[in-house]
Scaffold this motif. Structure first.
Motif, PDB file in Angstrom:
ATOM      1  N   ASN A  64      -2.689  -5.212  11.635  1.00 18.90           N
ATOM      2  CA  ASN A  64      -3.088  -5.774  10.344  1.00 18.90           C
ATOM      3  C   ASN A  64      -3.170  -7.285  10.505  1.00 18.90           C
ATOM      4  O   ASN A  64      -2.185  -7.933  10.893  1.00 18.90           O
ATOM      5  CB  ASN A  64      -2.051  -5.392   9.269  1.00 18.90           C
ATOM      6  N   THR A  70     -10.974  -4.118  11.793  1.00 19.94           N
ATOM      7  CA  THR A  70      -9.716  -3.927  12.520  1.00 19.94           C
ATOM      8  C   THR A  70      -9.822  -2.685  13.420  1.00 19.94           C
ATOM      9  O   THR A  70      -9.453  -2.722  14.598  1.00 19.94           O
ATOM     10  CB  THR A  70      -8.548  -3.776  11.509  1.00 19.94           C
ATOM     11  N   ALA A 128     -10.825  -3.346   7.096  1.00 18.96           N
ATOM     12  CA  ALA A 128     -10.203  -2.254   7.856  1.00 18.96           C
ATOM     13  C   ALA A 128     -11.149  -1.787   8.965  1.00 18.96           C
ATOM     14  O   ALA A 128     -10.726  -1.479  10.085  1.00 18.96           O
ATOM     15  CB  ALA A 128      -9.873  -1.093   6.930  1.00 18.96           C
ATOM     16  N   GLU A 187       1.378  -0.987  13.898  1.00 17.60           N
ATOM     17  CA  GLU A 187       0.605  -1.473  12.747  1.00 17.60           C
ATOM     18  C   GLU A 187      -0.299  -2.615  13.187  1.00 17.60           C
ATOM     19  O   GLU A 187       0.171  -3.648  13.665  1.00 17.60           O
ATOM     20  CB  GLU A 187       1.576  -1.971  11.651  1.00 17.60           C
ATOM     21  N   GLY A 220      -6.530 -10.648   5.199  1.00 14.46           N
ATOM     22  CA  GLY A 220      -7.246  -9.370   5.298  1.00 14.46           C
ATOM     23  C   GLY A 220      -8.249  -9.145   4.191  1.00 14.46           C
ATOM     24  O   GLY A 220      -8.998  -8.164   4.227  1.00 14.46           O
ATOM     25  N   ASP A 246      -5.012  -1.428   9.231  1.00 17.00           N
ATOM     26  CA  ASP A 246      -5.231  -1.753   7.816  1.00 17.00           C
ATOM     27  C   ASP A 246      -5.513  -3.241   7.635  1.00 17.00           C
ATOM     28  O   ASP A 246      -5.362  -4.047   8.561  1.00 17.00           O
ATOM     29  CB  ASP A 246      -3.979  -1.320   7.026  1.00 17.00           C
ATOM     30  N   HIS A 247      -5.897  -3.600   6.406  1.00 20.35           N
ATOM     31  CA  HIS A 247      -6.107  -5.017   6.082  1.00 20.35           C
ATOM     32  C   HIS A 247      -5.535  -5.364   4.707  1.00 20.35           C
ATOM     33  O   HIS A 247      -5.839  -6.415   4.167  1.00 20.35           O
ATOM     34  CB  HIS A 247      -7.606  -5.353   6.136  1.00 20.35           C
ATOM     35  N   SER A 268      -0.394  -0.028   5.244  1.00 22.49           N
ATOM     36  CA  SER A 268       0.465  -1.226   5.313  1.00 22.49           C
ATOM     37  C   SER A 268       1.239  -1.439   4.020  1.00 22.49           C
ATOM     38  O   SER A 268       2.364  -1.932   4.045  1.00 22.49           O
ATOM     39  CB  SER A 268      -0.387  -2.471   5.589  1.00 22.49           C
ATOM     40  N   PRO A 278       0.696  -6.285   3.549  1.00 24.18           N
ATOM     41  CA  PRO A 278       1.748  -5.354   3.987  1.00 24.18           C
ATOM     42  C   PRO A 278       2.962  -5.371   3.065  1.00 24.18           C
ATOM     43  O   PRO A 278       3.318  -6.413   2.526  1.00 24.18           O
ATOM     44  CB  PRO A 278       2.127  -5.871   5.374  1.00 24.18           C
TER      45      PRO A 278
END
Ligand code: C5P
Ligand code: C5P
Length: 481
Positions: free
Chosen positions: A125, A142, A139, A123, A133, A108-109, A90, A112
């Motif tokens: 996130n 997620t 992650a 994506e 995040g 992802d976390h 991200s 971004p």
């Protein structure tokens, strides 16, 4: 349970879309998974690996220290049809845009990267749906939500979602509880019989290990003077007025203690931590939520979720990626024996670095708004981040300013930056500072508000640190001088 802050429906919809894209990949299409080396990265990569294999795909998994130009170059040479990035991506979307012939999927976390134009990448996130995040989901959490959409059977992977969250120190709720989407995952795992949530001393294996052993083994929080030192733990318990042994000479477990004795131990440990320089709030945080993986054997480092996370983190930080993945994927035979040895080595290596730090005074620099560890070639670039986190609980470092760690890594300097929840409340955003400052030196960086990293050219540490110091003075209110 209700989730505040973001739109869980939007988040789940993104997870569903990513799942359906992954399910549509043909068995003969090449698929590369790329993930980060820490506990969250290894668990996120393992969750996707397990889910993709179960769905009949042919994934290959590669673990990297960070996503940089050289990783992109490697991927471009391999030219997989799909590249799934977990725990990264991200913050590096413009870099991913340079891949030719490969479709990226980001799970992802991290904060971004803001883009001028949408590159149309898939994506998932939580930041994009109003969540944070760095505390609401990791992650691996997620990846778990995506895996669940691929096949409800993947609910069995919930413990790995929590390993990542705990490894990334997301248990920042009251009494060290997980919050946000993490808490929801934990609640569901508890209902499914995969997790027990209790309250007690957050010492590794508090329920199942001898008292002094759970103290000795605990790495997060790092107990200054106790972690890794059985003799010191024995002495402390004795000094509290409790005999660590049963009348037959064997070690006492917590269940051997009366309510009064247990209270005495808790108060004694808190007092000891305060004497080592921790604030009373930090010392008291040793009492809190304990997460227990009920399907793991009681006498292994995998039963206590925080210890599981430390174990996987140790594998990653010592470069034993395959071992960490094997454990996450369920190997409990030879891999477990090897992992115990790795944990031992990891504890030794941290003690060695702490010794080095206390005897090399030049390696510590305290500026008005930031403090730093100059690790040079003496500290492994994979461990500098762990050391920067631990340094908050050792002298001469304090909790009043962020800690920046430097370590040489091939021909660049690896930077690891760590803050505290209090500093973040006062405006600290290390991810933004690392990105901005490193780019001024032709490097790259990013991450979370509380923990971030970068790479900068060799020899630029002093200038970089001065720039970070200035940024912090401008953005964080009331940083102590
Ligand atoms: O790449 P990723 O987000 O998984 O890594 C975050 C890193 O920052 C982890 O290694 C985690 O242990 C560390 N961290 C920290 N202090 C915090 C939060 C995270 O050292 N308060
Ligand atoms: O490497 P370290 O543990 O210090 O990284 C802290 C956090 O910063 C991690 O979440 C990592 O993924 C992130 N990071 C980043 N870009 C970099 C280096 C680290 O986003 N260049």
């Amino acid at each position: 349970m209700s989730l505040s802050g973001g739109s869980f429906a939007d988040f789940e919809e993104k997870a569903r879309l990513a799942a359906s894209q992954l399910l549509s990949i043909k068995p003969d299409e090449s698929l590369l998974l790329i993930s980060h080396l820490d506990a969250d990265g290894l668990s996120a990569g393992s969750i996707m690996m397990a889910a993709l294999l179960k769905a009949g795909k042919s994934p290959h998994l590669r673990i990297v220290k960070q996503l940089d130009e050289s990783v992109i170059k490697d991927i471009s040479q391999l030219r997989p049809r799909f590249a799934v990035f977990t725990d990264m991506g991200s913050g590096q979307k413009s870099m991913l845009g340079k891949m030719d012939g490969t479709t990226p999927v980001i799970i992802d976390h991290h904060q971004p990267e803001k883009m001028d134009k949408d590159l149309g990448f898939m994506e998932v996130n939580a930041h994009l749906c109003g969540f944070d995040g760095s505390s609401d989901i990791s992650a691996s959490g997620t990846a778990f939500r995506v895996a669940l959409k691929m096949d409800p059977y993947n609910a069995l992977l919930a413990p790995l979602a929590l390993v990542g969250a705990l490894g990334d120190l997301q248990d920042k709720g009251e009494r060290s509880t997980l919050t946000g989407i993490n808490a929801m995952i934990a609640e569901e795992a508890e209902k499914a019989g995969l997790l027990g949530i209790k309250k007690g001393l957050k010492l590794y294996g508090f329920e199942s290990r001898p008292l002094i052993k759970c103290m000795e083994y605990t790495l997060d929080p790092f107990l200054p003077g106790l972690s890794g030192d059985e003799g010191a733990c024995f002495k402390l318990i004795k000094s509290i007025g409790i005999d660590p042994r049963r009348p037959d000479g064997s070690w006492k477990l917590v269940s051997d203690l009366s309510k009064e004795d247990l209270k005495q131990v808790i108060n004694g440990v808190i007092k000891y931590l305060i004497s080592q320089g921790l604030s009373s709030r930090e010392a008291e945080s040793i009492v809190g939520a304990i997460y227990v993986f009920t399907k793991e054997d009681a006498d292994t480092p995998l039963r206590d979720a925080r210890e599981f996370a430390s174990s996987i983190n140790a594998c990653g930080r010592l470069g034993k990626y395959g071992l960490g993945i094997s454990i996450c994927l369920g190997d409990r035979s030879r891999a477990l024996t090897e992992m115990k040895e790795v944990l031992q080595e990891y504890r030794k290596s941290i003690s060695g670095y702490l010794n080095w730090l206390s005897t090399n005074k030049d390696a510590t620099k305290i500026l008005p708004h930031v403090q730093a560890i100059y690790g040079g070639t003496a500290i492994d670039d994979k461990i500098i981040g762990t050391l920067a986190s631990i340094a908050f609980s050792i002298k001469p470092f304090s909790n009043d300013k962020p800690i920046i760690g430097f370590a040489n890594s091939d021909n660049v300097v690896k930077v690891s930056a760590r803050g505290t929840a209090d500093l973040v409340r006062r405006g600290l955003n290390l991810g933004a500072i690392m990105k901005e400052a490193s780019e001024k030196f032709g490097g790259a960086g990013g991450g979370h508000t509380i923990a971030a990293g970068a790479q900068i050219p060799l020899g630029k540490e002093d200038e970089f640190l001065r720039m970070v110091d200035e940024q912090i003075s401008k953005t964080v209110s009331g940083v102590k001088l």
